[in-house]
Design an enzyme around this catalytic site. Structure first.
Site, short mmCIF file in Angstrom:
data_model
loop_
_atom_site.label_atom_id
_atom_site.label_comp_id
_atom_site.label_asym_id
_atom_site.label_seq_id
_atom_site.Cartn_x
_atom_site.Cartn_y
_atom_site.Cartn_z
N LYS A 108 0.83 -1.21 0.00
CA LYS A 108 0.00 0.00 0.00
C LYS A 108 0.87 1.26 0.00
CE LYS A 108 -4.39 -1.61 1.80
NZ LYS A 108 -5.44 -1.47 2.79
N LYS A 193 -12.15 -7.94 -7.95
CA LYS A 193 -13.18 -8.37 -7.01
C LYS A 193 -14.13 -7.19 -6.79
CE LYS A 193 -11.49 -7.95 -2.19
NZ LYS A 193 -12.35 -6.97 -1.61
N LYS A 196 -16.03 -2.50 -2.06
CA LYS A 196 -16.92 -1.44 -1.59
C LYS A 196 -16.31 -0.05 -1.79
CE LYS A 196 -16.39 -2.89 3.14
NZ LYS A 196 -14.95 -2.91 3.34
#
Ligand code: AQP
Length: 325
Positions: A108, A193, A196
């Site tokens: 990240k 995938k 959200k």
């Protein structure tokens, strides 16, 4: 036995969250299990405070609406004083090298550096907060995917180290692999995938989407030009995703579904109906809870109270043994 899982309010809950996690927690969870809305984890990258607050509340309502017992859920930030305390105690037992080894942090932070966005210290220390989440509640098992297994390993290391250095305070948790679940993919890009926090929501089905919107998104789902109704995830990933969604909603094996339909359009219609019916009770109950602020506030306060009560003795022991209580 306490099994412990969380969900981050980094966006609205998706069909992926519902089928892959929330519905299973509601159906398969044991009486000792605990589920939490990890809003503090949602602060490790840029976020909007009001949105975080609203989404945390919505997710709490969704967990309860899906059938998880109200006294088994809580919102993480309601335990901020306890978690802040324990995180600091654990940070003082964790080496810089251990934290720096976390693959998720490396990935990240590398991505953020490429985008020229600042890497927050919170992103670096968040695995220790996650250890505090787990150890504070005395979790025996933490079902996690591969991306989180290393964090649970760190929690185990820190628990053992604390117990060995200062005295017994913590249960050493085990990371367990949850049974294989549907991995729902983005309808517009089946290589991804269903997320959200996806920037583009056209291929993301949200639990709170109205039926018409769900139907429109499913109608536009990417398939292929082969016109062959078979379950072949490698060659026809978009179609396979639709078949898996339908299978998860109806309980039939994905391989058996194609025989029932004669065209992609017919299949999409069936997927839309199944998803609408699957999500309808959860959406309606979530709405009721959100509209009845008093009931949701009561559930939230009770969840926080129980989580605090359950962990009070452990935190007091850890503070005493660490020389700060
Ligand atoms: N597409 C999915 N299919 C099946 N299961 C899924 N989960 C998430 N997406 C899918 C499961 O939902 C639980 C909660 O996940 P999280 O809040 O830790 O976030 P995540 O795993 O990073 O999932 P998201 O929704 O895609 O969030 P963002 O966009 O913030 O990364 C987990 O049990 C997860 O497996």
């Amino acid at each position: 036995m306490i099994r412990f899982s969380g969900i981050t309010p980094s966006g609205h809950a998706t069909l992926g969250n519902h089928l892959g996690a929330i519905r299973r927690w509601a159906r398969e969870g044991g009486p000792g299990d605990l589920y939490f809305v990890s809003d503090l984890h949602g602060m490790t990258s840029a976020y909007h405070p009001q949105r975080l607050r609203v989404r945390a509340r919505e997710l709490l309502a969704t967990l309860v609406a899906a059938g998880i017992e109200a006294d088994q859920v809580f919102v993480q930030s309601d335990l901020l004083p306890q978690l802040g305390t324990l995180t600091w105690i654990l940070e003082c037992t964790c080496s810089f090298g251990e934290a720096a080894r976390m693959t998720q942090f490396k990935e990240k932070s590398a991505r953020r550096e490429l985008e020229a966005t600042p890497v927050r210290v919170g992103l670096f220390t968040y695995p220790v907060l996650m250890a505090a989440d787990i150890l504070l509640q005395g979790a025996d098992e933490v079902p996690v995917g591969d991306d989180q297994a290393q964090h649970v390993e760190l929690a185990r290391t820190l628990a053992r180290r604390f117990n060995g250095t200062f005295g017994e305070a913590f249960v050493v948790p085990a990371a367990v692999t949850p049974p294989a679940a549907a991995r729902v993919r983005d309808l517009a890009n089946p290589a991804r995938k269903m997320d959200k926090s996806a920037r583009d929501a056209v291929g993301v089905l949200y639990v709170m989407d109205e039926p018409d919107l769900l139907r429109r998104k499913i109608k536009r789902a990417v398939t292929d030009g082969l016109g062959r109704l078979e379950f072949r995830p490698d060659e026809q990933p978009g179609l396979a995703n639709l078949l898996e969604i339908l299978a998860a909603c109806t309980g039939k094996p994905a391989r058996d579904v194609p025989a029932e339909y004669s065209s992609y359009a017919e299949l999409k219609e069936a997927v839309a109906e199944a998803v609408i019916e699957e999500l309808r009770p959860v959406r309606e109950r979530t709405k009721e809870l959100l509209d009845d602020g008093v009931e949701l506030d009561r559930i939230r306060a009770r969840g926080a109270e129980l989580a605090a009560e359950r962990s009070a003795h452990r935190l007091a022991t850890a503070r005493r043994l660490a020389g700060v209580g």
